[in-house]
Design a protein around this motif. Structure first.
Motif, short mmCIF file in Angstrom:
data_model
loop_
_atom_site.label_atom_id
_atom_site.label_comp_id
_atom_site.label_asym_id
_atom_site.label_seq_id
_atom_site.Cartn_x
_atom_site.Cartn_y
_atom_site.Cartn_z
N ASP A 14 105.54 45.70 5.54
CA ASP A 14 104.13 45.76 5.93
C ASP A 14 103.99 45.74 7.45
N SER A 15 104.81 44.91 8.10
CA SER A 15 104.75 44.80 9.56
C SER A 15 105.16 46.11 10.23
N ARG A 16 106.22 46.72 9.74
CA ARG A 16 106.69 47.96 10.37
C ARG A 16 105.73 49.12 10.09
N ALA A 17 105.17 49.14 8.89
CA ALA A 17 104.18 50.18 8.59
C ALA A 17 102.96 50.00 9.49
N SER A 18 102.53 48.75 9.66
CA SER A 18 101.38 48.46 10.51
C SER A 18 101.63 48.90 11.95
N ASP A 19 102.84 48.64 12.45
CA ASP A 19 103.18 49.04 13.82
C ASP A 19 103.05 50.55 14.01
N SER A 20 103.28 51.31 12.94
CA SER A 20 103.18 52.77 13.02
C SER A 20 101.75 53.26 12.84
#
Length: 325
Positions: free
Chosen positions: A38-44
């Motif tokens: 979720d964190s990496r998707a959010s960063d994108s």
């Protein structure tokens, strides 16, 4: 990036996300896997948190048991890596089928208005006139708040719900009192507020998800590929016709059914949208004629499938944006 412009997040933004898990860990809980993904998707996605519906739908694609059990379960790094990649892929697929529409406000549009004296004068005059409902030539200072709401994201002003700092700006400029202002005084106050807002937005952009649905045919294609779900829809259609005892033809019955159930079927809503009404007109005008020896029920089901297929093709080529605010 200019204010008011909409940016579509359709999953392509996270296709290049880092798919490796942290090296030191050997065992991962389901909760850790989801949090990292979720964190990496959010960063994108400009730092926006994934909507709950997207996360739940993506998780349901990879988890057979309930979510709580998955979160508390532990996995080896190899298995965790596999689940991590599957979850990211599921998020990507969900966004392709149900893209997010976001606004990114950075103060540029406001500065353009403020730098052009004629444009700003016209803006201030129009807003003042709209707010002066009693046509007295004066409005209270507190109406500046309504002026900002009226301008909205299209003109570079974020909603108060997304940018509560607007309240601080209004207080700073004394725009919360009941003192009566003429048009010139109102314009001066509005200018000061907008200048301050533009400066703050240039330092910290405001990014938020719009309540806009992009209907691109993806969900329809999923429905057409799901025989069980498609049969359920067909049965509902046939049952509604039988219960209504309508004498209308099958095309008329089908159109009414689709328009009433548009949201459930991921079709555009035709109400108060002339372009969508024309889309329905075109598709129904192009439907095939009755086939020889076909029963009334069979014809209705065939027309349903044919119509949904045509909608899917049209919407893939020309997606429909609808505001469900």
């Amino acid at each position: 990036m200019s204010d008011g412009a909409l940016r579509v997040l359709d999953g392509t933004q996270i296709e290049a996300v880092d798919l490796s898990l942290p090296e030191p860990d050997v065992i991962f809980s389901g909760a850790q896997i989801l949090d990292i993904a979720d964190s990496r998707a959010s960063d994108s996605l400009f730092g926006l948190p994934l909507p709950e519906l997207i996360r739940v739908s993506a998780l349901s694609r990879i988890v057979a048991n309930d979510a709580d059990t998955f979160r508390s379960s532990e996995f080896t790094k190899d298995k965790a890596s596999e689940l991590f990649k599957d979850y990211i892929a599921a998020i990507t697929d969900e966004l392709k089928g149900d893209p997010l529409v976001v606004s990114i406000l950075d103060g540029n549009t406001l500065r353009l208005f403020l730098e052009d004296e004629d444009d700003f004068a016209m803006l201030a005059e129009n807003v003042f006139t709209d707010l002066d409902v009693e046509d007295k030539g004066k409005i209270s200072r507190s109406e500046i708040r309504n002026a900002l709401v009226q301008m909205g994201a299209e003109m570079g002003v974020p909603p108060f719900s997304e940018y509560p700092q607007l309240n601080d700006i209004l207080r700073k400029h004394g725009a919360d009192g009941e003192e009566q202002l003429g048009q010139a005084q109102f314009a001066q106050l509005l200018q000061a507020v907008l200048q301050d807002l533009a400066e703050q937005l240039s330092q910290n952009n405001v990014i938020f998800i719009q309540n806009i649905k992009i209907i691109n045919g993806s969900k329809l294609r999923q429905l057409l590929a799901n025989e069980k779900e498609l049969s359920r829809v067909a049965e509902k259609l046939v049952q509604e016709k039988e219960n209504s005892k309508s004498r209308s033809g099958n095309k008329e019955v089908l159109r009414g059914f689709l328009e009433r159930n548009a949201k459930e079927l991921s079709l555009p809503v035709s109400e108060a949208d002339e372009a969508v009404v024309l889309l329905y007109d075109d598709i129904f005008a192009d439907l095939g004629k009755e086939e020889h020896g076909e029963s009334d029920k069979d014809e209705l089901v065939r027309l349903l499938k044919e119509t949904l297929q045509k909608f899917a093709e049209q919407l893939e080529s020309n997606p429909v944006f609808q505001d469900f605010a």
